[in-house]
Write a protein that holds these residues in place. Sequence first.
Motif, mmCIF file in Angstrom:
data_model
loop_
_atom_site.group_PDB
_atom_site.id
_atom_site.type_symbol
_atom_site.label_atom_id
_atom_site.label_comp_id
_atom_site.label_asym_id
_atom_site.label_seq_id
_atom_site.Cartn_x
_atom_site.Cartn_y
_atom_site.Cartn_z
ATOM 1 N N UNK A 26 53.236 54.761 53.963
ATOM 2 C CA UNK A 26 52.187 53.864 53.510
ATOM 3 C C UNK A 26 50.814 54.506 53.674
ATOM 4 N N UNK A 27 49.891 54.101 52.810
ATOM 5 C CA UNK A 27 48.503 54.535 52.875
ATOM 6 C C UNK A 27 47.642 53.349 53.329
ATOM 7 N N UNK A 28 46.320 53.548 53.315
ATOM 8 C CA UNK A 28 45.405 52.482 53.719
ATOM 9 C C UNK A 28 45.074 51.531 52.575
ATOM 10 N N UNK A 29 45.554 51.817 51.370
ATOM 11 C CA UNK A 29 45.263 50.956 50.231
ATOM 12 C C UNK A 29 46.215 49.762 50.244
ATOM 13 N N UNK A 30 45.676 48.553 50.302
ATOM 14 C CA UNK A 30 46.505 47.353 50.422
ATOM 15 C C UNK A 30 46.123 46.309 49.392
ATOM 16 N N UNK A 31 47.039 45.395 49.174
ATOM 17 C CA UNK A 31 46.818 44.195 48.373
ATOM 18 C C UNK A 31 47.458 43.020 49.108
ATOM 19 N N UNK A 32 46.930 41.848 48.875
ATOM 20 C CA UNK A 32 47.514 40.635 49.441
ATOM 21 C C UNK A 32 47.688 39.608 48.338
ATOM 22 N N UNK A 33 48.827 38.934 48.323
ATOM 23 C CA UNK A 33 49.078 37.864 47.363
ATOM 24 C C UNK A 33 49.975 36.822 48.007
#
Length: 556
Positions: free
Chosen positions: A182-189
């Motif tokens: 995993x990287x630091x780029x995230x999304x939340x839904x």
Amino acid sequence: MFDFAGLRRDMSLTATGGGTGDMDSFDYDIAVIGRGPVGLTMAMSAAQHGMKTAVIEKHRDLYGLPRAGHVDHEIMRLFQKFGIVDDVLADCYPTTEYVWVNAHGETLLEFDWGETSVSGYNSDYMQFQPVFENALGRKLAAAPSNTDFLGWQLVSFEEAGGGVRCTIARTETAPGSHVPVVTDETQTFTARFLVACDGANSSVRQTLGIERDDLGFNEKWLVIDARKKRELAFEFDCGQICDPRRPTTVLPLGKRHRRWEWAVLPGEDPQSLLTEEAAWRLLGELGMGPDDLEIVRQLVYTFEARHAREWRRGPVFLAGDAAHTMPPFMGQGMCSGMRDAVNLAWKMDLVRRGIASDALLDTYEPERSPHTEAWTRISLEAGKVPCTLDPAQAEERDRKFRQGWLPPMPDFPQLRQGVIARNAAGAPLHLAGTLSLQRRVETAGKVLLADTVFGTGFTLLGLGFDPNEILNPQQKEGLERIGGSIVSVGDHGGGSARDAEGDYARWFEEQGICAVLTRPDFYLFGTAQTPADLGGLVDDLLSGLCLTAAAEASAT
């Protein structure tokens, strides 16, 4: 933030809200974790119901190599429902037999895999898994209600307003590695439901702290899959060589590939079997060489039997290997997981549309868990035959087989609980919980398999009469509301389809029935012996679906 271990192991997710605040709507109806065959089936089933779905897969592409090699007629009927059956049949190998022999070539067990099944297809097929996965992937990519998050991994989830709030992180795969990180780029839904199709090592299951029962099988086998370089003839084509010196499995994988499996012997280093030299040594003992085959996969698998103690925690559900694993000897592991997904999808659809209450989802585990456990125990009993390594025990086994002995396998399973018709004592009515018949019907000058004509929702099918003439308006409206169809087969007119080959007439007469009521997953809710029984059958279905008060009011 990205560590599942950091989440509360005793997390309690409920479907009644009260977590981080109520929400009037969700970004998605379903978040599907994992895009293997079970995840694809879950997402495709949801898409056919019009549900908005997010599929999260840490890899960027479909896995291009086979894992499961076998599908049965029920799964072929599912491929028909998804519109990919022609793609699959183009490369499938319809098997006629599955044979188990001893070290001397004597037949111990023989399964008839060549008969026409209740589903309208051969009973069993061997296939190359990427064929159907790619076909399903193309269908899914074209579904407007589906969003694929390829190269993303679920890193946390929490209850939110009766649903689930998911945080996903983009993944990267370093050159030369096959493991995404995993990287630091995230999304939340947010999603109304989360379905974990993330395999035997399911992070979702582990986060929830759901334990699994070990049913007592832990065996390592070497698996080699190969592409045929030329046409090859095999005297022993499909089955198990139950030789105590080294049990061996021989299988076709569709028309272009083959599979061999060998037991890792006690004290043997599994890594020693992963060299090219070891592969050609074992294949050479079976008459195969580099001029015949190109090896496409070589690895050691651990075959196990595990069963999750819970399949639901509020709006979070386990499906496929996340819920159950079984030895491969009956080829039912992947098939069982795909059945899980289809079972769950139609129930989630009724709940999210406000037609059924959340209680309908409580029927998922009671229907599917006993079914998969039965297949697991069948596979365990079957696996004891080839996995006998002691020569004296193997000879005793062979002697018993020569005298007509058979392993004490349970009966092939059917649904015994959940949404099926029952008598006053609670036992399933005649044929309830078994697979419904599919045969060819003629309509508008075309002869087609019945699901293509009638659809695959709830289907009330009468033989030789129109059920519309029997049901009252409330019953017809109730069926319409749940997406049901009322159809007939025969030559009586009224828009019926003709029984093209007389199969329905023969089968209905043998069973002493005049109508069947089928669920969207092909299982019979129940049957009617006379037209007068139809109204009660429909009423029982509508009652069993846990209809909401609003849905019941609209049908009265």
